[in-house]
Motif scaffolding. Structure first.
Motif, PDB file in Angstrom:
ATOM      1  N   THR A   2      37.982  43.758  44.875  1.00 12.91           N
ATOM      2  CA  THR A   2      37.684  42.489  44.207  1.00 12.91           C
ATOM      3  C   THR A   2      36.832  42.689  42.965  1.00 12.91           C
ATOM      4  O   THR A   2      37.079  42.092  41.921  1.00 12.91           O
ATOM      5  CB  THR A   2      36.962  41.523  45.165  1.00 12.91           C
ATOM      6  OG1 THR A   2      37.797  41.260  46.293  1.00 12.91           O
ATOM      7  CG2 THR A   2      36.639  40.203  44.479  1.00 12.91           C
ATOM      8  N   THR A   3      35.841  43.568  43.070  1.00 16.91           N
ATOM      9  CA  THR A   3      34.932  43.853  41.964  1.00 16.91           C
ATOM     10  C   THR A   3      35.139  45.285  41.496  1.00 16.91           C
ATOM     11  O   THR A   3      35.239  46.204  42.314  1.00 16.91           O
ATOM     12  CB  THR A   3      33.471  43.657  42.393  1.00 16.91           C
ATOM     13  OG1 THR A   3      33.296  42.308  42.841  1.00 16.91           O
ATOM     14  CG2 THR A   3      32.520  43.941  41.234  1.00 16.91           C
ATOM     15  N   ALA A  39      32.910  45.658  33.564  1.00 13.21           N
ATOM     16  CA  ALA A  39      32.936  45.069  34.901  1.00 13.21           C
ATOM     17  C   ALA A  39      33.999  43.985  34.933  1.00 13.21           C
ATOM     18  O   ALA A  39      34.245  43.301  33.927  1.00 13.21           O
ATOM     19  CB  ALA A  39      31.580  44.486  35.269  1.00 13.21           C
ATOM     20  N   ARG A  44      35.994  41.047  37.921  1.00  6.72           N
ATOM     21  CA  ARG A  44      35.978  40.483  39.274  1.00  6.72           C
ATOM     22  C   ARG A  44      37.149  39.529  39.432  1.00  6.72           C
ATOM     23  O   ARG A  44      37.440  38.713  38.550  1.00  6.72           O
ATOM     24  CB  ARG A  44      34.662  39.750  39.541  1.00  6.72           C
ATOM     25  CG  ARG A  44      34.560  39.165  40.957  1.00  6.72           C
ATOM     26  CD  ARG A  44      33.201  38.578  41.224  1.00  6.72           C
ATOM     27  NE  ARG A  44      33.103  37.994  42.551  1.00  6.72           N
ATOM     28  CZ  ARG A  44      32.864  38.669  43.665  1.00  6.72           C
ATOM     29  NH1 ARG A  44      32.694  39.988  43.597  1.00  6.72           N
ATOM     30  NH2 ARG A  44      32.794  38.072  44.836  1.00  6.72           N
ATOM     31  N   THR A  51      41.228  36.901  37.020  1.00  3.61           N
ATOM     32  CA  THR A  51      40.361  38.055  36.828  1.00  3.61           C
ATOM     33  C   THR A  51      39.491  37.824  35.601  1.00  3.61           C
ATOM     34  O   THR A  51      40.000  37.557  34.507  1.00  3.61           O
ATOM     35  CB  THR A  51      41.175  39.346  36.638  1.00  3.61           C
ATOM     36  OG1 THR A  51      41.997  39.566  37.788  1.00  3.61           O
ATOM     37  CG2 THR A  51      40.254  40.542  36.448  1.00  3.61           C
ATOM     38  N   SER A  68      36.549  39.541  33.095  1.00  7.39           N
ATOM     39  CA  SER A  68      36.113  40.883  32.735  1.00  7.39           C
ATOM     40  C   SER A  68      35.156  40.834  31.550  1.00  7.39           C
ATOM     41  O   SER A  68      35.183  39.906  30.736  1.00  7.39           O
ATOM     42  CB  SER A  68      37.311  41.774  32.394  1.00  7.39           C
ATOM     43  OG  SER A  68      38.006  41.281  31.267  1.00  7.39           O
TER      44      SER A  68
END
Length: 272
Positions: free
Chosen positions: A5-6, A29, A31, A39, A41
């Protein structure tokens, strides 16, 4: 790091030439939310470059940059996905070319007709901004159609548009054929002049960089990729070939009106 997920990642790049050094760092990063349909980012980018000049050991000019890119990827339905992103980058330092000279007076080129020929001089500060959108739509199980658009602007006065439709076809499970067309158009920098008639023109900034002039371009390309799997199914050999035809048309650059190019690239990769 990826827990499904992350995701967290970092990359460092070192590039070294006899007259140029570059260090780059990216920390990112992302998620997944909404049952993995969305998503989010973020990427933070920074670099430090040192520009030199062949034959002149005393010449060394620094360039620093820092940037941020934010992205959103959204699954619209089982066949369609859209990606949106915005980014901003600030560059501070030497951004000219140590090998580029600019004529003052004359016909715009360094030679007998130009009374002065001086090193290029551009602003030390440049802030770049861009927004982009990418749409992908599956056409059954063996083909997909995409459309990319990017708008760019910076504090040097440049504005540009990029449009790129893409068609991908899978004739087999291990083979991908891609066709693309790319159109690019940009205006000139605020201080760019085809000819400089005096040193005070354009606030004292002088450039012969054709990438800072107004121009447009077209590119047609095709790519073929095939993946060979070994018996253990954990090792893969990727073989590909890409070819393109392109043309750049310069609207206000002394000495060059257009560039026509043919490009071919082959690649081999091994996953194990």
């Amino acid at each position: 790091y990826d827990d499904g997920t992350t995701r967290l990642n970092g990359r460092y790049r070192l590039s070294y030439e006899h007259d140029y050094q570059s260090h780059g760092l990216v920390v990112g990063a992302s998620r997944d939310v909404a049952k993995h349909n969305t998503t989010l980012s973020a990427n933070l980018m920074t670099s430090f470059d040192i520009a030199g000049r062949a034959g002149d050991k005393a010449f060394a000019q620094d360039l620093y940059s820092v940037g941020l890119r934010l992205g959103l990827s959204q699954t619209l339905d089982p066949w369609t996905v859209i990606d949106l992103s915005i980014e901003a980058t600030t560059l501070q330092g030497y951004q000219a070319s140590p090998y580029r000279w600019v004529a003052v007076g004359g016909d715009g080129t360094c030679g007998h007709a130009a009374p002065f020929c001086v090193p290029e001089n551009v602003p030390d500060l440049r802030v770049r901004n861009a927004a982009s959108a990418r749409l992908r739509r599956a056409l059954g199980e063996h083909a997909s159609l995409g459309l990319d658009y990017r708008y760019y602007l910076d504090t040097w006065g440049i504005r540009s548009h990029t449009v790129e439709p893409v068609l991908s076809w899978l004739p087999g499970e291990a083979t991908t054929v891609t066709f693309h067309y790319r159109f690019y158009s940009q205006g000139e920098a605020s201080f760019y002049r085809p000819r400089y008639f005096n040193f005070d023109d354009a606030d004292g900034y002088l450039t012969r960089d054709r990438k800072l002039s107004a121009f447009y371009g077209n590119e047609f390309g095709v790519a073929l990729d095939h993946v060979f799997s070994f018996d253990d199914d954990e090792r893969h050999l990727d073989v590909g070939f890409r070819a393109s035809l392109s043309q750049l048309v310069y609207q206000a650059y002394v000495g060059l009106e257009a560039v026509n190019a043919v490009e071919a690239t082959s690649l081999v990769g091994l996953d194990f």
